[in-house]
Design an enzyme around this catalytic site. Structure first.
Site, PDB file in Angstrom:
ATOM      1  N   ASP A   1      -8.305   3.610   1.197  1.00 26.05           N
ATOM      2  CA  ASP A   1      -7.443   4.099   2.318  1.00 26.05           C
ATOM      3  C   ASP A   1      -8.091   4.525   3.385  1.00 26.05           C
ATOM      4  OD1 ASP A   1      -5.525   5.383   3.410  1.00 26.05           O
ATOM      5  OD2 ASP A   1      -4.344   6.647   2.335  1.00 26.05           O
TER       6      ASP A   1
ATOM      7  N   CYS B   1      -1.444   0.834   7.386  1.00 27.42           N
ATOM      8  CA  CYS B   1      -2.801   0.606   7.465  1.00 27.42           C
ATOM      9  C   CYS B   1      -3.223  -0.706   6.780  1.00 27.42           C
ATOM     10  CB  CYS B   1      -3.788   1.563   6.785  1.00 27.42           C
ATOM     11  SG  CYS B   1      -3.523   3.075   7.968  1.00 27.42           S
TER      12      CYS B   1
ATOM     13  N   SER C   1      -1.695  -2.597   3.792  1.00 26.80           N
ATOM     14  CA  SER C   1      -0.928  -3.966   3.782  1.00 26.80           C
ATOM     15  C   SER C   1      -0.443  -4.774   5.039  1.00 26.80           C
ATOM     16  CB  SER C   1       0.425  -3.620   2.840  1.00 26.80           C
ATOM     17  OG  SER C   1       1.183  -2.494   3.372  1.00 26.80           O
TER      18      SER C   1
ATOM     19  N   ASN D   1       2.155   1.510   4.157  1.00 27.15           N
ATOM     20  CA  ASN D   1       2.641   0.198   4.998  1.00 27.15           C
ATOM     21  C   ASN D   1       2.389   0.212   6.405  1.00 27.15           C
ATOM     22  OD1 ASN D   1       5.475  -2.052   5.424  1.00 27.15           O
ATOM     23  ND2 ASN D   1       3.422  -2.613   5.263  1.00 27.15           N
TER      24      ASN D   1
ATOM     25  N   CYS E   1       0.939  -1.295   0.164  1.00 24.29           N
ATOM     26  CA  CYS E   1       0.040  -0.003   0.025  1.00 24.29           C
ATOM     27  C   CYS E   1       0.915   1.300   0.078  1.00 24.29           C
ATOM     28  CB  CYS E   1      -1.060  -0.005   1.050  1.00 24.29           C
ATOM     29  SG  CYS E   1      -0.293   0.054   2.744  1.00 24.29           S
TER      30      CYS E   1
HETATM   31  P1  4NP Z   1      -1.820   2.718   3.969  1.00 26.00           P
HETATM   32  O1  4NP Z   1      -2.393   4.176   4.703  1.00 26.00           O
HETATM   33  O2  4NP Z   1      -1.384   3.199   2.721  1.00 26.00           O
HETATM   34  O3  4NP Z   1      -2.765   1.763   4.018  1.00 26.00           O
HETATM   35  O4  4NP Z   1      -0.559   2.396   4.942  1.00 26.00           O
HETATM   36  C1  4NP Z   1      -1.794   5.485   4.649  1.00 26.00           C
HETATM   37  C2  4NP Z   1      -0.900   5.598   5.821  1.00 26.00           C
HETATM   38  C3  4NP Z   1      -0.413   6.764   5.858  1.00 26.00           C
HETATM   39  C4  4NP Z   1      -0.278   7.488   4.966  1.00 26.00           C
HETATM   40  C5  4NP Z   1      -1.400   7.560   4.005  1.00 26.00           C
HETATM   41  C6  4NP Z   1      -2.175   6.247   3.893  1.00 26.00           C
HETATM   42  N1  4NP Z   1       0.015   8.965   5.006  1.00 26.00           N
HETATM   43  O5  4NP Z   1      -0.179   9.667   4.356  1.00 26.00           O
HETATM   44  O6  4NP Z   1       0.910   9.095   6.095  1.00 26.00           O
END
Ligand code: 4NP
Length: 147
Positions: free
Chosen positions: A120, A8, A10, A6, A3
């Site tokens: 997301d 949330c 994945s 990494n 994702c």
């Molecule tokens: P993930 O979610 O891609 O499912 O791990 C996110 C976690 C953090 C961020 C974006 C999406 N961020 O912008 O920090």
């Protein structure tokens, strides 16, 4: 399992697939997850992912976020992207047609050719259960498909 952060999606996908493989008695698949971005490298999964996994009997607190790299595309047989932006970023890292062919959108395992994405949930506290359910179904299909 890949994702953006990494932390949330994945890590949940990794934990769910590993759990299902153990239940199926399949012990020789190497599973890992990574993010296309490295901002959260070294961190534990998001506490909301840890909580939803725990609710379903899965521990993901041993995981640490890391950034996807070229070796992953070389060494893994299959790379599952959570959404189309992840997919495009992974494809940019690929060095050959063989590597590009390894990259799949994970929900196409469950609903082929529809290019459905795992949303997301970072800014949506209520999104984690839905993400869990989507990944749980997709992982079952992955095992059915590739075992
Ligand atoms: P993930 O979610 O891609 O499912 O791990 C996110 C976690 C953090 C961020 C974006 C999406 N961020 O912008 O920090």
């Amino acid at each position: 399992m890949v994702c953006l952060g990494n932390i949330c999606r994945s890590p949940l996908a990794e934990g769910i697939l590993r759990h299902q493989l153990e239940e199926a008695g399949i012990l020789d698949w190497e599973i890992d997850s990574a993010g296309t971005g490295g901002w959260h490298a070294g961190e534990l999964p998001d506490r909301r992912s840890i909580e939803v996994a725990k609710k379903h009997g899965i521990d993901i607190t041993y995981q640490k976020a890391r950034k996807l790299n070229g070796y992953d595309l070389e060494n893994f047989d299959l790379i599952f992207a959570m959404d189309s932006s992840n997919y495009n970023d992974i494809i940019k890292l690929a060095q050959s047609k063989e590597e590009r062919d390894k990259v799949k959108l994970i929900m196409n395992e469950l609903t082929p050719h529809q290019n459905q994405v795992v949303p997301d949930p970072y800014y949506d506290d209520n999104g984690f259960e839905e993400v869990f359910q989507m990944l749980d179904k997709a992982c079952a299909k992955i095992i059915e498909h590739y075992r």
